[in-house]
Design a protein around this motif. Structure first.
Motif, PDB file in Angstrom:
ATOM      1  N   ARG A 165     -10.718  -4.415   0.132  1.00 30.79           N
ATOM      2  CA  ARG A 165     -10.886  -3.263   1.007  1.00 30.79           C
ATOM      3  C   ARG A 165     -10.608  -3.599   2.475  1.00 30.79           C
ATOM      4  N   SER A 166     -10.655  -4.884   2.833  1.00 32.40           N
ATOM      5  CA  SER A 166     -10.385  -5.259   4.222  1.00 32.40           C
ATOM      6  C   SER A 166      -8.931  -4.982   4.605  1.00 32.40           C
ATOM      7  N   LEU A 167      -8.070  -4.781   3.597  1.00 28.91           N
ATOM      8  CA  LEU A 167      -6.658  -4.489   3.873  1.00 28.91           C
ATOM      9  C   LEU A 167      -6.439  -3.031   4.287  1.00 28.91           C
ATOM     10  N   ALA A 168      -7.444  -2.194   4.112  1.00 27.99           N
ATOM     11  CA  ALA A 168      -7.274  -0.754   4.333  1.00 27.99           C
ATOM     12  C   ALA A 168      -6.780  -0.430   5.737  1.00 27.99           C
ATOM     13  N   THR A 169      -7.189  -1.231   6.721  1.00 28.65           N
ATOM     14  CA  THR A 169      -6.783  -0.943   8.097  1.00 28.65           C
ATOM     15  C   THR A 169      -5.381  -1.441   8.424  1.00 28.65           C
ATOM     16  N   SER A 170      -4.837  -2.290   7.575  1.00 31.42           N
ATOM     17  CA  SER A 170      -3.506  -2.846   7.871  1.00 31.42           C
ATOM     18  C   SER A 170      -2.411  -2.326   6.940  1.00 31.42           C
ATOM     19  N   ILE A 171      -2.786  -1.817   5.775  1.00 34.44           N
ATOM     20  CA  ILE A 171      -1.783  -1.273   4.855  1.00 34.44           C
ATOM     21  C   ILE A 171      -1.198   0.009   5.428  1.00 34.44           C
ATOM     22  N   LYS A 172       0.111   0.109   5.456  1.00 30.62           N
ATOM     23  CA  LYS A 172       0.801   1.323   5.901  1.00 30.62           C
ATOM     24  C   LYS A 172       1.668   1.853   4.762  1.00 30.62           C
ATOM     25  N   ILE A 173       1.415   3.095   4.394  1.00 29.72           N
ATOM     26  CA  ILE A 173       2.169   3.731   3.306  1.00 29.72           C
ATOM     27  C   ILE A 173       2.618   5.107   3.777  1.00 29.72           C
ATOM     28  N   PRO A 174       3.930   5.362   3.850  1.00 28.64           N
ATOM     29  CA  PRO A 174       4.385   6.704   4.232  1.00 28.64           C
ATOM     30  C   PRO A 174       3.990   7.719   3.160  1.00 28.64           C
ATOM     31  N   VAL A 175       3.550   8.890   3.613  1.00 30.32           N
ATOM     32  CA  VAL A 175       3.263  10.002   2.706  1.00 30.32           C
ATOM     33  C   VAL A 175       4.074  11.190   3.204  1.00 30.32           C
ATOM     34  N   VAL A 176       4.936  11.718   2.353  1.00 30.88           N
ATOM     35  CA  VAL A 176       5.870  12.765   2.770  1.00 30.88           C
ATOM     36  C   VAL A 176       5.633  14.046   1.972  1.00 30.88           C
ATOM     37  N   GLY A 177       6.362  15.101   2.358  1.00 27.70           N
ATOM     38  CA  GLY A 177       6.289  16.368   1.620  1.00 27.70           C
ATOM     39  C   GLY A 177       5.479  17.408   2.353  1.00 27.70           C
ATOM     40  N   GLY A 178       4.252  17.620   1.867  1.00 28.57           N
ATOM     41  CA  GLY A 178       3.372  18.614   2.470  1.00 28.57           C
ATOM     42  C   GLY A 178       1.951  18.109   2.494  1.00 28.57           C
ATOM     43  N   HIS A 179       0.998  19.036   2.460  1.00 22.58           N
ATOM     44  CA  HIS A 179      -0.409  18.635   2.561  1.00 22.58           C
ATOM     45  C   HIS A 179      -1.274  19.398   1.566  1.00 22.58           C
ATOM     46  N   SER A 180      -0.795  19.498   0.330  1.00 24.28           N
ATOM     47  CA  SER A 180      -1.642  20.046  -0.725  1.00 24.28           C
ATOM     48  C   SER A 180      -1.076  19.653  -2.079  1.00 24.28           C
ATOM     49  N   GLY A 181      -1.962  19.134  -2.929  1.00 21.66           N
ATOM     50  CA  GLY A 181      -1.608  18.870  -4.322  1.00 21.66           C
ATOM     51  C   GLY A 181      -0.295  18.151  -4.519  1.00 21.66           C
ATOM     52  N   VAL A 182       0.558  18.734  -5.359  1.00 22.01           N
ATOM     53  CA  VAL A 182       1.805  18.068  -5.736  1.00 22.01           C
ATOM     54  C   VAL A 182       2.806  17.974  -4.599  1.00 22.01           C
ATOM     55  N   THR A 183       2.575  18.692  -3.494  1.00 23.11           N
ATOM     56  CA  THR A 183       3.494  18.558  -2.354  1.00 23.11           C
ATOM     57  C   THR A 183       3.249  17.255  -1.592  1.00 23.11           C
TER      58      THR A 183
END
Length: 333
Positions: A165-183
């Motif tokens: 869990r200490s990696l949570a502040t350093s892991i970067k993952i792009p999230v694209v699309g929208g801001h609900s459910g399958v988007t």
């Protein structure tokens, strides 16, 4: 910098206002809500940070007063989700709230950066844009849908499957699309901390589903008493901080956010080509600048499974966007 929170007495608004009061870049903080905003303001004003805080109610032109001189306006206003309610179920009520607040911004602070948290973001951001168009003040570079919670969740949940869990502040993952459910499409293949091949595909599928529907997990856990408020406030404050830094001249700040693709005509056109669809708004990694959107980045190299997720996301996203546009075009009842 004057930051304004519309919906400041709510479940997101109060912790968000607290975090903004703690941000040294904020020199003035304006709070507005239909109840309790002056009380929240007085409470925050006792905190030993430089920002001056004032709270307003609708009476006596409160919305106009709070928006006067605003540099950044954050909108978390609206009702929370309840058990069994999707973000889209919130539409009828929250759409009207956002429309009216957008009208106030258009007439009082048309040059402010507007950051929309109110759900469903896929529809509320187009609502703000359409209101601004009606008033002749629409600048796509200055309008943002806040999707940072999806990124925060991705970092948190991936750190869990990596066993640290200490990696949570350093892991970067792009999230694209929208801001609900399958988007919501997390690009786990682009994680700064690669996911080992030893982790099963079913585990990865579970993480993706959890990122997409993490809000449901909170609604269920709160047993009807609310939705994602504290985590959303944290994520919202993080994005506001990046916008303030970029507005102040810091370069190279990139954050996924839901924007109108004409904000960067060249980058938007390239992204549409990647998507293979004529979509007007999309959440993508955006480089921020002093005028707002500086550059919209593309998807980069993505896996076949991520391409399939995007193919599912885009039609739903287009429907959500059209719903927001149509709402403003329809006559008020």
């Amino acid at each position: 910098m004057k930051a304004v929170v519309l919906g400041a007495a709510g479940g997101i608004g109060q912790p968000l206002s607290l975090l903004l009061k703690s941000n040294p870049l904020v020199t003035e903080l304006g709070l507005y809500d239909i109840v309790n905003a002056p009380g929240v303001a007085v409470d925050l004003s006792h905190i030993a940070t430089p920002a001056k805080v004032e709270g307003y109610l609708p009476a006596d032109d409160g919305l106009k007063k709070v928006l006067t001189g605003a540099d950044v306006v954050v909108i978390p206003a609206g009702i929370p989700r309840k058990p069994g309610m999707t973000r889209d179920d919130l539409f009828k009520i929250n759409a009207g709230i956002v429309r009216d607040l957008a009208t106030g911004i258009a007439t009082t602070a048309p040059k402010a950066f507007v950051l929309v948290i109110s759900n469903p973001v896929n529809s509320t951001v187009p609502i703000v844009a359409e209101v601004f168009k009606k008033h002749g003040v629409f600048d796509p570079k200055r309008l943002f849908g806040v999707c940072t919670l999806d990124v925060v969740r991705a970092s948190t949940f991936v750190s869990e499957i990596l066993g640290d869990r200490s990696l949570a502040t350093s892991i970067k993952i792009p999230v694209v699309g929208g801001h609900s459910g399958v988007t919501i499409v997390p690009l786990l293949s682009q994680s700064t901390h690669p996911i080992p091949s030893s982790i099963s595909s079913s585990t990865i599928d579970t993480v993706i589903n959890r990122i997409q529907f993490g809000g449901d997990e909170i609604v269920k856990a709160k047993d009807g008493a609310g939705s994602a408020t504290l985590s959303m406030a944290f994520a919202g404050a993080e994005f506001v901080g990046k916008v303030l830094r970029a507005k102040g001249g810091e370069k190279g700040i990139v954050a996924p956010t839901f924007v109108n693709l004409i904000a960067d005509a060249e980058g938007g056109a390239k992204l549409k080509a990647e998507l293979g669809a004529e979509v007007e708004y999309f959440s993508a990694p955006v480089e921020l600048g002093v005028e707002g959107v500086y550059k919209i980045n593309g998807l980069g190299t993505i896996s076949d499974s991520e391409k399939k997720l995007i193919q599912v996301a885009v039609p739903e996203l287009i429907t959500n966007i059209e719903k927001g546009v149509s709402f403003v075009g329809a006559p008020k009842l």
